[in-house]
Design a protein around this motif. Structure first.
Motif, PDB file in Angstrom:
ATOM      1  N   ARG A  11       0.848  -1.197   0.000  1.00 33.23           N
ATOM      2  CA  ARG A  11       0.000   0.000   0.000  1.00 33.23           C
ATOM      3  C   ARG A  11       0.880   1.242   0.000  1.00 33.23           C
ATOM      4  O   ARG A  11       1.729   1.391   0.874  1.00 33.23           O
ATOM      5  CB  ARG A  11      -0.902   0.008   1.241  1.00 33.23           C
ATOM      6  CG  ARG A  11      -1.848  -1.175   1.296  1.00 33.23           C
ATOM      7  CD  ARG A  11      -2.709  -1.186   2.548  1.00 33.23           C
ATOM      8  NE  ARG A  11      -1.873  -1.245   3.741  1.00 33.23           N
ATOM      9  CZ  ARG A  11      -2.039  -0.471   4.805  1.00 33.23           C
ATOM     10  NH1 ARG A  11      -2.985   0.442   4.843  1.00 33.23           N
ATOM     11  NH2 ARG A  11      -1.255  -0.588   5.863  1.00 33.23           N
ATOM     12  N   VAL A  12       0.661   2.114  -0.970  1.00 36.54           N
ATOM     13  CA  VAL A  12       1.420   3.356  -1.071  1.00 36.54           C
ATOM     14  C   VAL A  12       0.437   4.523  -1.066  1.00 36.54           C
ATOM     15  O   VAL A  12      -0.538   4.529  -1.813  1.00 36.54           O
ATOM     16  CB  VAL A  12       2.291   3.379  -2.349  1.00 36.54           C
ATOM     17  CG1 VAL A  12       2.966   4.734  -2.518  1.00 36.54           C
ATOM     18  CG2 VAL A  12       3.330   2.266  -2.299  1.00 36.54           C
ATOM     19  N   ARG A  13       0.723   5.493  -0.222  1.00 36.42           N
ATOM     20  CA  ARG A  13      -0.134   6.675  -0.091  1.00 36.42           C
ATOM     21  C   ARG A  13       0.590   7.877  -0.685  1.00 36.42           C
ATOM     22  O   ARG A  13       1.714   8.185  -0.300  1.00 36.42           O
ATOM     23  CB  ARG A  13      -0.452   6.922   1.371  1.00 36.42           C
ATOM     24  CG  ARG A  13      -1.323   8.120   1.572  1.00 36.42           C
ATOM     25  CD  ARG A  13      -1.582   8.332   3.044  1.00 36.42           C
ATOM     26  NE  ARG A  13      -2.279   9.577   3.212  1.00 36.42           N
ATOM     27  CZ  ARG A  13      -3.600   9.696   3.250  1.00 36.42           C
ATOM     28  NH1 ARG A  13      -4.342   8.618   3.173  1.00 36.42           N
ATOM     29  NH2 ARG A  13      -4.172  10.860   3.385  1.00 36.42           N
ATOM     30  N   CYS A  14      -0.068   8.567  -1.617  1.00 38.87           N
ATOM     31  CA  CYS A  14       0.505   9.750  -2.254  1.00 38.87           C
ATOM     32  C   CYS A  14      -0.215  11.002  -1.772  1.00 38.87           C
ATOM     33  O   CYS A  14      -1.439  11.026  -1.705  1.00 38.87           O
ATOM     34  CB  CYS A  14       0.377   9.649  -3.772  1.00 38.87           C
ATOM     35  SG  CYS A  14       1.322   8.292  -4.475  1.00 38.87           S
ATOM     36  N   ALA A  46       5.296   9.987  -1.658  1.00 38.32           N
ATOM     37  CA  ALA A  46       4.710   8.648  -1.745  1.00 38.32           C
ATOM     38  C   ALA A  46       5.266   7.863  -0.562  1.00 38.32           C
ATOM     39  O   ALA A  46       6.482   7.710  -0.426  1.00 38.32           O
ATOM     40  CB  ALA A  46       5.078   7.966  -3.054  1.00 38.32           C
ATOM     41  N   ILE A  71       4.519  10.466 -10.330  1.00 35.07           N
ATOM     42  CA  ILE A  71       3.957   9.110 -10.407  1.00 35.07           C
ATOM     43  C   ILE A  71       4.837   8.194 -11.254  1.00 35.07           C
ATOM     44  O   ILE A  71       4.983   7.006 -10.942  1.00 35.07           O
ATOM     45  CB  ILE A  71       2.504   9.140 -10.916  1.00 35.07           C
ATOM     46  CG1 ILE A  71       1.596   9.829  -9.890  1.00 35.07           C
ATOM     47  CG2 ILE A  71       1.995   7.741 -11.226  1.00 35.07           C
ATOM     48  CD1 ILE A  71       1.487   9.101  -8.548  1.00 35.07           C
ATOM     49  N   LEU A  84      -2.672   2.048  -4.494  1.00 34.76           N
ATOM     50  CA  LEU A  84      -2.195   3.427  -4.472  1.00 34.76           C
ATOM     51  C   LEU A  84      -3.331   4.327  -4.031  1.00 34.76           C
ATOM     52  O   LEU A  84      -4.396   4.327  -4.645  1.00 34.76           O
ATOM     53  CB  LEU A  84      -1.720   3.819  -5.872  1.00 34.76           C
ATOM     54  CG  LEU A  84      -0.999   5.139  -6.017  1.00 34.76           C
ATOM     55  CD1 LEU A  84       0.366   5.065  -5.341  1.00 34.76           C
ATOM     56  CD2 LEU A  84      -0.834   5.482  -7.480  1.00 34.76           C
ATOM     57  N   THR A  86      -4.709   8.236  -3.026  1.00 37.76           N
ATOM     58  CA  THR A  86      -4.461   9.653  -3.259  1.00 37.76           C
ATOM     59  C   THR A  86      -5.594  10.463  -2.642  1.00 37.76           C
ATOM     60  O   THR A  86      -6.591   9.904  -2.193  1.00 37.76           O
ATOM     61  CB  THR A  86      -4.384   9.983  -4.762  1.00 37.76           C
ATOM     62  OG1 THR A  86      -5.680   9.876  -5.328  1.00 37.76           O
ATOM     63  CG2 THR A  86      -3.417   9.055  -5.493  1.00 37.76           C
ATOM     64  N   TYR A  92      -3.769  13.235 -10.770  1.00 41.24           N
ATOM     65  CA  TYR A  92      -3.284  11.873 -10.525  1.00 41.24           C
ATOM     66  C   TYR A  92      -3.860  10.857 -11.510  1.00 41.24           C
ATOM     67  O   TYR A  92      -3.200   9.886 -11.861  1.00 41.24           O
ATOM     68  CB  TYR A  92      -3.665  11.407  -9.116  1.00 41.24           C
ATOM     69  CG  TYR A  92      -2.787  11.890  -8.002  1.00 41.24           C
ATOM     70  CD1 TYR A  92      -1.439  11.590  -7.970  1.00 41.24           C
ATOM     71  CD2 TYR A  92      -3.321  12.609  -6.953  1.00 41.24           C
ATOM     72  CE1 TYR A  92      -0.635  12.012  -6.925  1.00 41.24           C
ATOM     73  CE2 TYR A  92      -2.536  13.032  -5.901  1.00 41.24           C
ATOM     74  CZ  TYR A  92      -1.182  12.731  -5.899  1.00 41.24           C
ATOM     75  OH  TYR A  92      -0.405  13.145  -4.860  1.00 41.24           O
ATOM     76  N   VAL A  96      -1.387   8.251 -13.196  1.00 40.88           N
ATOM     77  CA  VAL A  96      -1.360   6.861 -12.733  1.00 40.88           C
ATOM     78  C   VAL A  96      -1.592   5.912 -13.903  1.00 40.88           C
ATOM     79  O   VAL A  96      -0.901   4.905 -14.047  1.00 40.88           O
ATOM     80  CB  VAL A  96      -2.390   6.631 -11.603  1.00 40.88           C
ATOM     81  CG1 VAL A  96      -2.552   5.152 -11.297  1.00 40.88           C
ATOM     82  CG2 VAL A  96      -1.976   7.387 -10.351  1.00 40.88           C
ATOM     83  N   VAL A 104      -2.491  -1.555 -11.206  1.00 44.59           N
ATOM     84  CA  VAL A 104      -2.530  -0.849  -9.926  1.00 44.59           C
ATOM     85  C   VAL A 104      -3.966  -0.847  -9.420  1.00 44.59           C
ATOM     86  O   VAL A 104      -4.909  -0.903 -10.212  1.00 44.59           O
ATOM     87  CB  VAL A 104      -2.006   0.606 -10.081  1.00 44.59           C
ATOM     88  CG1 VAL A 104      -2.931   1.428 -10.931  1.00 44.59           C
ATOM     89  CG2 VAL A 104      -1.762   1.255  -8.740  1.00 44.59           C
ATOM     90  N   LEU A 106      -6.264   1.671  -7.558  1.00 44.12           N
ATOM     91  CA  LEU A 106      -6.252   3.093  -7.234  1.00 44.12           C
ATOM     92  C   LEU A 106      -7.441   3.465  -6.373  1.00 44.12           C
ATOM     93  O   LEU A 106      -8.582   3.157  -6.701  1.00 44.12           O
ATOM     94  CB  LEU A 106      -6.271   3.924  -8.522  1.00 44.12           C
ATOM     95  CG  LEU A 106      -6.316   5.443  -8.357  1.00 44.12           C
ATOM     96  CD1 LEU A 106      -5.055   5.941  -7.680  1.00 44.12           C
ATOM     97  CD2 LEU A 106      -6.494   6.108  -9.714  1.00 44.12           C
TER      98      LEU A 106
END
Length: 136
Positions: A11-14, A46, A71, A84, A86, A92, A96, A104, A106
């Motif tokens: 899990r990546v938070r932007c 990120a 991104i 991901l 956001t 984005y 993305v 991904v 999103l």
């Protein structure tokens, strides 16, 4: 730059955070002795939600060009499909899609989800692409 490569994050938070150089953008015109590029700045980050490691960051404007560059860099650093998240910034969406394609998951409205404003936030980018095409 060389160390954070091939990450297997889940899990990546932007996010983007606002700041300014010398003066706020609205005061640049009347600023005395301002440097070459005064005004608003955004720090794009990120963050791996599990390890809290900063996967990527970028300092610049808050537009489609900076979003795409940011991104693209995030995608280059990851080794697997990620979720991901956001804040729903429109810039984005195309960034993305361009960087990840359909590889991904999103969640473009995390802020609204945390406040309970939306019932479901995890969208596969393939479905998001259809919404983008319909909107055009």
């Amino acid at each position: 730059d060389e160390t954070v490569r091939g990450m297997k994050a889940m899990r990546v938070r932007c996010e983007e955070s606002w700041s300014f150089c010398y003066s706020k953008q609205r005061n640049v015109a009347t600023a005395k002795a301002a440097p070459d590029e005064p005004g608003d700045l955004w720090t794009w980050t990120a963050l791996d939600a599990d390890t809290k490691l900063i996967v990527s960051y970028l300092i610049g404007g808050r537009d489609a060009g900076y979003s795409a560059a940011f991104i693209d860099d995030v995608a280059d650093r990851l080794a697997n499909r990620v979720q991901l998240t956001t804040d729903g910034l429109k810039a984005y969406l195309e960034a993305v899609e361009g960087a990840f394609g359909a590889d991904v998951d999103l969640c473009p409205a995390c802020e609204a989800l945390r406040r309970g404003a939306a019932s479901s936030g995890l969208l596969q980018l393939g479905r998001m692409h259809r919404h983008l095409q319909d909107a055009r």
